[in-house]
Design an enzyme around this catalytic site. Structure first.
Site, PDB file in Angstrom:
ATOM      1  N   GLN A  35       0.906  -1.468  -0.010  1.00  0.00           N
ATOM      2  CA  GLN A  35      -0.096   0.187  -0.108  1.00  0.00           C
ATOM      3  C   GLN A  35       1.042   1.598   0.206  1.00  0.00           C
ATOM      4  O   GLN A  35       1.515   1.265   0.464  1.00  0.00           O
ATOM      5  CB  GLN A  35      -0.897   0.060   1.008  1.00  0.00           C
ATOM      6  CG  GLN A  35       0.472   0.095   3.141  1.00  0.00           C
ATOM      7  CD  GLN A  35      -0.841  -0.828   3.676  1.00  0.00           C
ATOM      8  OE1 GLN A  35      -1.864  -0.318   3.992  1.00  0.00           O
ATOM      9  NE2 GLN A  35       0.049  -1.202   4.607  1.00  0.00           N
ATOM     10  N   HIS A  66      -6.799   3.798  20.756  1.00  0.00           N
ATOM     11  CA  HIS A  66      -6.385   2.814  21.305  1.00  0.00           C
ATOM     12  C   HIS A  66      -6.658   2.874  22.603  1.00  0.00           C
ATOM     13  O   HIS A  66      -6.500   1.757  23.186  1.00  0.00           O
ATOM     14  CB  HIS A  66      -4.833   3.554  21.387  1.00  0.00           C
ATOM     15  CG  HIS A  66      -4.409   3.411  19.273  1.00  0.00           C
ATOM     16  ND1 HIS A  66      -4.098   4.796  18.755  1.00  0.00           N
ATOM     17  CD2 HIS A  66      -4.521   2.502  18.613  1.00  0.00           C
ATOM     18  CE1 HIS A  66      -3.647   4.440  17.600  1.00  0.00           C
ATOM     19  NE2 HIS A  66      -3.889   3.038  17.754  1.00  0.00           N
ATOM     20  N   ASP A  91       1.583   0.874  13.597  1.00  0.00           N
ATOM     21  CA  ASP A  91       1.626   2.650  14.517  1.00  0.00           C
ATOM     22  C   ASP A  91       2.104   2.221  16.334  1.00  0.00           C
ATOM     23  O   ASP A  91       3.211   3.653  16.015  1.00  0.00           O
ATOM     24  CB  ASP A  91       0.688   3.040  14.153  1.00  0.00           C
ATOM     25  CG  ASP A  91      -0.604   2.536  14.517  1.00  0.00           C
ATOM     26  OD1 ASP A  91      -0.958   2.756  16.344  1.00  0.00           O
ATOM     27  OD2 ASP A  91      -1.439   2.311  13.952  1.00  0.00           O
ATOM     28  N   GLU A 111       1.963  -7.753  11.950  1.00  0.00           N
ATOM     29  CA  GLU A 111       1.484  -6.943  11.482  1.00  0.00           C
ATOM     30  C   GLU A 111       1.943  -7.233  10.068  1.00  0.00           C
ATOM     31  O   GLU A 111       3.631  -7.421   9.661  1.00  0.00           O
ATOM     32  CB  GLU A 111       2.326  -5.324  11.351  1.00  0.00           C
ATOM     33  CG  GLU A 111       2.571  -4.421  10.882  1.00  0.00           C
ATOM     34  CD  GLU A 111       1.139  -3.823  10.827  1.00  0.00           C
ATOM     35  OE1 GLU A 111       0.355  -2.949  10.906  1.00  0.00           O
ATOM     36  OE2 GLU A 111       0.623  -3.479   8.853  1.00  0.00           O
ATOM     37  N   ASP A 142       1.452 -11.473   7.503  1.00  0.00           N
ATOM     38  CA  ASP A 142      -0.364 -11.675   7.332  1.00  0.00           C
ATOM     39  C   ASP A 142      -0.794 -12.668   8.408  1.00  0.00           C
ATOM     40  O   ASP A 142      -0.394 -13.627   8.183  1.00  0.00           O
ATOM     41  CB  ASP A 142      -0.451 -12.591   5.907  1.00  0.00           C
ATOM     42  CG  ASP A 142      -2.139 -11.744   5.579  1.00  0.00           C
ATOM     43  OD1 ASP A 142      -2.618 -11.778   6.481  1.00  0.00           O
ATOM     44  OD2 ASP A 142      -2.046 -12.471   4.415  1.00  0.00           O
ATOM     45  N   ASP A 161      -6.655  -5.074  15.656  1.00  0.00           N
ATOM     46  CA  ASP A 161      -6.299  -3.601  15.353  1.00  0.00           C
ATOM     47  C   ASP A 161      -6.125  -3.266  13.517  1.00  0.00           C
ATOM     48  O   ASP A 161      -5.209  -2.847  13.551  1.00  0.00           O
ATOM     49  CB  ASP A 161      -5.623  -2.395  16.224  1.00  0.00           C
ATOM     50  CG  ASP A 161      -5.070  -1.247  15.891  1.00  0.00           C
ATOM     51  OD1 ASP A 161      -6.017  -0.425  14.878  1.00  0.00           O
ATOM     52  OD2 ASP A 161      -4.261  -0.658  16.107  1.00  0.00           O
ATOM     53  N   SER A 162      -6.501  -3.721  13.408  1.00  0.00           N
ATOM     54  CA  SER A 162      -7.009  -3.776  11.484  1.00  0.00           C
ATOM     55  C   SER A 162      -6.859  -1.936  10.835  1.00  0.00           C
ATOM     56  O   SER A 162      -7.657  -1.627  10.714  1.00  0.00           O
ATOM     57  CB  SER A 162      -7.064  -4.664  10.832  1.00  0.00           C
ATOM     58  OG  SER A 162      -8.363  -4.782  11.019  1.00  0.00           O
ATOM     59  N   ASP A 164      -9.579  -1.216   7.031  1.00  0.00           N
ATOM     60  CA  ASP A 164     -10.123  -1.651   7.117  1.00  0.00           C
ATOM     61  C   ASP A 164     -11.239  -2.937   5.870  1.00  0.00           C
ATOM     62  O   ASP A 164     -10.209  -2.922   5.139  1.00  0.00           O
ATOM     63  CB  ASP A 164     -11.200  -0.403   6.002  1.00  0.00           C
ATOM     64  CG  ASP A 164     -11.283   1.312   6.804  1.00  0.00           C
ATOM     65  OD1 ASP A 164     -12.078   0.843   7.461  1.00  0.00           O
ATOM     66  OD2 ASP A 164     -11.121   1.896   5.765  1.00  0.00           O
TER      67      ASP A 164
HETATM   68  N1  SPD Z   1     -11.187   3.963   8.507  1.00  0.00           N
HETATM   69  C1  SPD Z   1     -10.023   3.819   9.219  1.00  0.00           C
HETATM   70  C2  SPD Z   1      -9.699   2.302  10.386  1.00  0.00           C
HETATM   71  C3  SPD Z   1      -8.745   2.479  10.686  1.00  0.00           C
HETATM   72  C4  SPD Z   1      -8.599   0.972  12.245  1.00  0.00           C
HETATM   73  N2  SPD Z   1      -7.613   0.858  12.626  1.00  0.00           N
HETATM   74  C5  SPD Z   1      -6.389   2.194  12.582  1.00  0.00           C
HETATM   75  C6  SPD Z   1      -5.119   2.217  13.416  1.00  0.00           C
HETATM   76  C7  SPD Z   1      -4.800   2.148  14.715  1.00  0.00           C
HETATM   77  N3  SPD Z   1      -3.641   2.117  15.205  1.00  0.00           N
END
Ligand code: SPD
Length: 281
Positions: A35, A66, A91, A111, A142, A161-162, A164
């Site tokens: 990406q 968070h 992040d 990640e 993955d 914590d992914s 979309d």
């Molecule tokens: N539309 C954004 C969805 C993002 C969710 N994860 C964000 C990562 C933050 N640690």
């Protein structure tokens, strides 16, 4: 009436909606294997991380997300949390919150994109500084592959914590993935995943809830805010093999929180009618 925006304005377009802000400079921009990874210095939102043009975090409001995805399930968990699996989260914001608990002995963070980790370590230290905590084990893979080989009954807490659920993240709301999560959880372990905007991603939320309930006998929904995400109002799903008692188990004040406090738990687990309609419950 339309307004012309100068070139230093950036917009996140999600479906038919856009969130715009003025930037000072582009700190980082690189097309990774997966990406486009961008970190921008903005005028009002601090530094922001965008992936393929979609907002992931802003320094100004990341604490809502968070703190919710970490402290809410920790408050619900019966017994100690020793091992945690975090999916995505490159992040570092979720890991930062988890490292506030001395009971946690090990945090595996899986990640897919190492560019997200390295760019965050360089440009977002307020989020990523705890990635170097000695309890943190970073795995670049993955998550849908990692989870297939994870030991059974390994994790007390699994947090997704992914991004979309599109592209490579689409498998993360399918039943095979949830079945593997279920195997990797301890008997009373809790799984929590971000599940998007009830206003702009209702179909995705409905599918997430439906699939989760096909796999887990006990599911809950929580909500919170993230003003820089589409629609601002944000949801999370929770699941467990054993009943999730909604009473607070760990009523402790967590240091350096701007949003979370244990008193919020009951409200964040209550389901507004809007949510009940989307979930068909
Ligand atoms: N539309 C954004 C969805 C993002 C969710 N994860 C964000 C990562 C933050 N640690």
């Amino acid at each position: 009436m339309t307004k012309e925006f100068p070139a230093n304005w950036v917009f996140e377009q999600y479906k038919n909606t856009a969130f715009g802000f003025e930037i000072k400079e582009v700190l980082y921009s690189k097309k990774s294997k997966y990406q486009l990874v961008e970190i921008l210095e903005t005028k009002d939102w601090g530094r922001v991380l965008m992936l393929d043009g979609l907002m992931m975090v802003t320094e100004k409001d990341e604490f809502f997300y968070h703190e919710t995805i970490t402290h809410l399930p920790m408050a619900l968990k019966e017994g100690k949390v020793k091992k945690v699996l975090v999916i995505g989260a490159g992040d570092g914001g979720t890991v930062r919150e988890l490292t506030k608990y001395s009971q946690i002995e090990k945090i595996d963070m899986v990640e897919i994109d190492e560019e997200v980790i390295s760019a965050s370590q360089k440009f977002l230290p307020s989020l990523s500084s705890k990635l170097s905590d000695k309890r943190v084990n970073i795995i670049v893979q993955d998550a849908s592959i990692f989870i297939q080989n994870a030991p059974n009954n390994e994790y007390d807490l699994i947090l997704a914590d992914s991004s979309d659920p599109e592209g490579f993240a689409a498998t993360l709301i399918e039943t095979p993935f949830y079945n593997q999560i279920k195997s990797a959880l301890t008997e009373n372990g809790i799984f929590m995943a971000q599940s998007g905007s009830p206003l702009l991603q209702a179909d995705e939320l409905n599918k997430t809830w439906k699939n989760l309930n096909l796999v887990f006998p006990h599911c809950e929904l929580a909500w919170s805010l993230t003003p820089s995400y589409p629609g601002s109002y944000w949801t999370y799903v929770l699941a467990s093999k054993t009943p999730i008692n909604k009473a607070i188990k760990q009523k402790i004040q967590i240091p350096d929180c701007k949003f979370w406090k244990p008193e919020l738990l009951e409200a964040l687990l209550a389901r507004p009618s809007l949510i009940e309609n989307i979930l068909n419950i």
